[in-house]
Design an enzyme around this catalytic site. Structure first.
Site, PDB file in Angstrom:
ATOM      1  N   ASP A  23       0.826  -1.224  -0.085  1.00  0.00           N
ATOM      2  CA  ASP A  23      -0.105  -0.104  -0.054  1.00  0.00           C
ATOM      3  C   ASP A  23       0.828   1.105   0.022  1.00  0.00           C
ATOM      4  O   ASP A  23       2.011   1.180   0.527  1.00  0.00           O
ATOM      5  CB  ASP A  23      -0.889   0.114   1.275  1.00  0.00           C
ATOM      6  CG  ASP A  23      -2.096   0.825   1.323  1.00  0.00           C
ATOM      7  OD1 ASP A  23      -1.909   2.070   0.852  1.00  0.00           O
ATOM      8  OD2 ASP A  23      -3.098   0.381   1.478  1.00  0.00           O
ATOM      9  N   TYR A  72     -14.432   4.713 -12.982  1.00  0.00           N
ATOM     10  CA  TYR A  72     -14.788   3.406 -12.223  1.00  0.00           C
ATOM     11  C   TYR A  72     -15.508   2.223 -12.640  1.00  0.00           C
ATOM     12  O   TYR A  72     -14.869   1.231 -12.654  1.00  0.00           O
ATOM     13  CB  TYR A  72     -15.461   4.013 -10.664  1.00  0.00           C
ATOM     14  CG  TYR A  72     -15.189   3.129  -9.427  1.00  0.00           C
ATOM     15  CD1 TYR A  72     -14.083   2.926  -8.747  1.00  0.00           C
ATOM     16  CD2 TYR A  72     -16.295   2.283  -9.358  1.00  0.00           C
ATOM     17  CE1 TYR A  72     -14.159   2.369  -7.588  1.00  0.00           C
ATOM     18  CE2 TYR A  72     -16.431   1.354  -8.304  1.00  0.00           C
ATOM     19  CZ  TYR A  72     -15.155   1.414  -7.297  1.00  0.00           C
ATOM     20  OH  TYR A  72     -15.228   0.500  -6.261  1.00  0.00           O
ATOM     21  N   LYS A  86     -13.574  -1.470 -13.436  1.00  0.00           N
ATOM     22  CA  LYS A  86     -14.170  -2.684 -12.557  1.00  0.00           C
ATOM     23  C   LYS A  86     -14.666  -3.571 -13.728  1.00  0.00           C
ATOM     24  O   LYS A  86     -14.525  -4.576 -13.471  1.00  0.00           O
ATOM     25  CB  LYS A  86     -15.090  -2.312 -11.509  1.00  0.00           C
ATOM     26  CG  LYS A  86     -14.459  -1.472 -10.493  1.00  0.00           C
ATOM     27  CD  LYS A  86     -13.366  -2.001  -9.611  1.00  0.00           C
ATOM     28  CE  LYS A  86     -12.910  -1.084  -8.436  1.00  0.00           C
ATOM     29  NZ  LYS A  86     -11.913  -1.758  -7.826  1.00  0.00           N
TER      30      LYS A  86
HETATM   31  N1  LIG Z   1     -16.490   0.476  -0.353  1.00  0.00           N
HETATM   32  C1  LIG Z   1     -17.093   0.045  -1.243  1.00  0.00           C
HETATM   33  O1  LIG Z   1     -18.440   0.134  -1.083  1.00  0.00           O
HETATM   34  C2  LIG Z   1     -16.448  -0.878  -2.486  1.00  0.00           C
HETATM   35  C3  LIG Z   1     -17.412  -1.326  -3.204  1.00  0.00           C
HETATM   36  C4  LIG Z   1     -16.892  -2.157  -4.306  1.00  0.00           C
HETATM   37  C5  LIG Z   1     -15.588  -2.342  -4.568  1.00  0.00           C
HETATM   38  N2  LIG Z   1     -14.723  -1.622  -3.609  1.00  0.00           N
HETATM   39  C6  LIG Z   1     -13.210  -1.706  -3.866  1.00  0.00           C
HETATM   40  O2  LIG Z   1     -12.572  -2.380  -2.853  1.00  0.00           O
HETATM   41  C7  LIG Z   1     -11.248  -1.891  -3.038  1.00  0.00           C
HETATM   42  C8  LIG Z   1     -10.889  -1.294  -1.495  1.00  0.00           C
HETATM   43  O3  LIG Z   1     -11.756  -0.174  -1.208  1.00  0.00           O
HETATM   44  P1  LIG Z   1     -12.319   0.448   0.131  1.00  0.00           P
HETATM   45  O4  LIG Z   1     -13.384   0.772   0.292  1.00  0.00           O
HETATM   46  O5  LIG Z   1     -11.634  -0.703   1.057  1.00  0.00           O
HETATM   47  O6  LIG Z   1     -11.151   1.544   0.232  1.00  0.00           O
HETATM   48  P2  LIG Z   1     -10.057   2.259   1.089  1.00  0.00           P
HETATM   49  O7  LIG Z   1     -10.018   3.682   0.758  1.00  0.00           O
HETATM   50  O8  LIG Z   1     -10.620   2.052   2.646  1.00  0.00           O
HETATM   51  O9  LIG Z   1      -8.758   1.213   0.750  1.00  0.00           O
HETATM   52  C9  LIG Z   1      -8.137   1.551  -0.260  1.00  0.00           C
HETATM   53  C10 LIG Z   1      -6.616   1.318  -0.152  1.00  0.00           C
HETATM   54  O10 LIG Z   1      -6.057   1.388  -1.273  1.00  0.00           O
HETATM   55  C11 LIG Z   1      -4.795   2.175  -1.119  1.00  0.00           C
HETATM   56  N3  LIG Z   1      -4.181   2.629  -2.399  1.00  0.00           N
HETATM   57  C12 LIG Z   1      -4.804   3.523  -3.051  1.00  0.00           C
HETATM   58  N4  LIG Z   1      -3.999   3.869  -4.046  1.00  0.00           N
HETATM   59  C13 LIG Z   1      -2.867   3.040  -4.196  1.00  0.00           C
HETATM   60  C14 LIG Z   1      -1.885   2.859  -4.944  1.00  0.00           C
HETATM   61  N5  LIG Z   1      -1.523   3.430  -5.875  1.00  0.00           N
HETATM   62  N6  LIG Z   1      -0.954   1.778  -4.577  1.00  0.00           N
HETATM   63  C15 LIG Z   1      -1.229   0.927  -3.451  1.00  0.00           C
HETATM   64  N7  LIG Z   1      -2.173   1.130  -2.627  1.00  0.00           N
HETATM   65  C16 LIG Z   1      -3.215   2.255  -2.991  1.00  0.00           C
HETATM   66  C17 LIG Z   1      -4.965   3.014  -0.080  1.00  0.00           C
HETATM   67  O11 LIG Z   1      -3.883   3.784   0.419  1.00  0.00           O
HETATM   68  C18 LIG Z   1      -5.942   2.425   0.698  1.00  0.00           C
HETATM   69  O12 LIG Z   1      -5.173   1.834   1.830  1.00  0.00           O
HETATM   70  C19 LIG Z   1     -11.291  -0.820  -3.959  1.00  0.00           C
HETATM   71  O13 LIG Z   1     -10.774  -1.343  -5.207  1.00  0.00           O
HETATM   72  C20 LIG Z   1     -12.508  -0.435  -4.149  1.00  0.00           C
HETATM   73  O14 LIG Z   1     -12.779   0.240  -5.425  1.00  0.00           O
HETATM   74  C21 LIG Z   1     -15.167  -0.991  -2.536  1.00  0.00           C
END
Ligand SMILES: NC(=O)c1ccc[n+]([C@@H]2O[C@H](COP(=O)([O-])OP(=O)(O)OC[C@H]3O[C@@H](n4cnc5c(N)ncnc54)[C@H](O)[C@@H]3O)[C@@H](O)[C@H]2O)c1
Length: 239
Positions: free
Chosen positions: A37, A146, A150
């Site tokens: 990360d 996005y 995805k």
């Molecule tokens: N939260 C939701 O509703 C949801 C729904 C569907 C999918 N997702 C997907 O789940 C995944 C995690 O999302 P989340 O909600 O836990 O988000 P979050 O923001 O809590 O965590 C995302 C993490 O990714 C890290 N990150 C960002 N850019 C980066 C990079 N260039 N290199 C390495 N790390 C990087 C951030 O520092 C963070 O720790 C994402 O891919 C998101 O699109 C989330």
């Protein structure tokens, strides 16, 4: 509980939200989890290698550090992702498009590239779980980069699952509905209220609920599963 005893897992974006819950779930099941990360995790049980998933040099360094320490990588959860600036396409912020595609799609593929190179050398192969989203399956208003990223992750995963099916490397994707994480807190309240109203289960998902499904896909219990895009969405895609 599904066991992941002595499995070594890289979780990109493993320092927050779904990724952190996934890393913690892997450790609770007897495995080792490394958060790859840009930010460090708050949980000191989660190993950390500072990594930018858009940067091949950073990803090669990640694989070198993990294999030097543990000698193998059994699981990759390519989870790192960012939200987009929502807009109609006529008002598209082109820099934001480039950034979101670069992290949410290209970052997944690049991480797969360098970790799968290592898995190919291992007699035991490996399990890859890529992070898609409900928005890679259904349309959402004013989403562009996005949704494109995805949907790309889902179909890319299916393609490579076929490519590696006979080589002991499984690739699956998860497509969560809306989950209660810091990423959602970056969005306006009216947006999150609209999200909850679309969830048949009547609430947001919790990160641990997604982590449980990822743990299953990562495990030997799922040895016949590859090429799946698993909806973990409280019934959203059943509508
Ligand atoms: N939260 C939701 O509703 C949801 C729904 C569907 C999918 N997702 C997907 O789940 C995944 C995690 O999302 P989340 O909600 O836990 O988000 P979050 O923001 O809590 O965590 C995302 C993490 O990714 C890290 N990150 C960002 N850019 C980066 C990079 N260039 N290199 C390495 N790390 C990087 C951030 O520092 C963070 O720790 C994402 O891919 C998101 O699109 C989330």
């Amino acid at each position: 509980m599904i066991q992941l005893t002595n499995k070594v897992a890289i979780v990109t974006g493993g320092s927050s939200g779904i990724g952190l819950a996934t890393a913690q779930g892997i450790i609770a099941r007897g495995g080792v989890a490394i958060s790859a990360d840009v930010n460090a995790p708050t949980d000191s049980n989660v190993d950390f290698v500072e990594t930018d998933v858009t940067d091949p040099i950073s990803l090669k360094h990640l694989v070198d550090v993990v294999t030097d320490k543990y000698s193998h990588i059994d699981i990759l959860v390519a989870n790192a992702g960012v939200a987009e600036k929502k807009a109609a396409v006529s008002e598209l912020d082109e820099d934001n498009w480039t950034k979101v595609i670069s992290i949410d799609l290209t970052g997944v593929v690049l991480t797969n590239k360098y970790v799968v190179q290592q898995m190919e050398k291992q007699p035991s192969g490996g399990s890859v779980i890529n992070m898609s989203s409900i928005l890679g399956i259904v349309g959402g208003p004013k989403s562009q980069a996005y949704s494109a990223a995805k949907a790309g992750v889902s179909n890319y995963t299916k393609s490579q699952a076929i490519t590696y099916a006979s080589k002991g490397i499984r690739l699956n994707a998860v497509a969560p509905g809306y989950v209660n994480t810091p990423l959602l807190k970056t969005l306006p309240k009216e947006t999150t209220d609209a999200m909850i109203s679309k969830m048949p289960i009547g609430r947001l998902g919790e990160p641990e609920e997604i982590a449980n499904v990822i743990a299953f896909l990562a495990s030997d219990e799922a040895s016949f599963m590859t090429g799946a895009v698993v909806s973990v969405d409280g019934g959203y895609t059943a509508i």
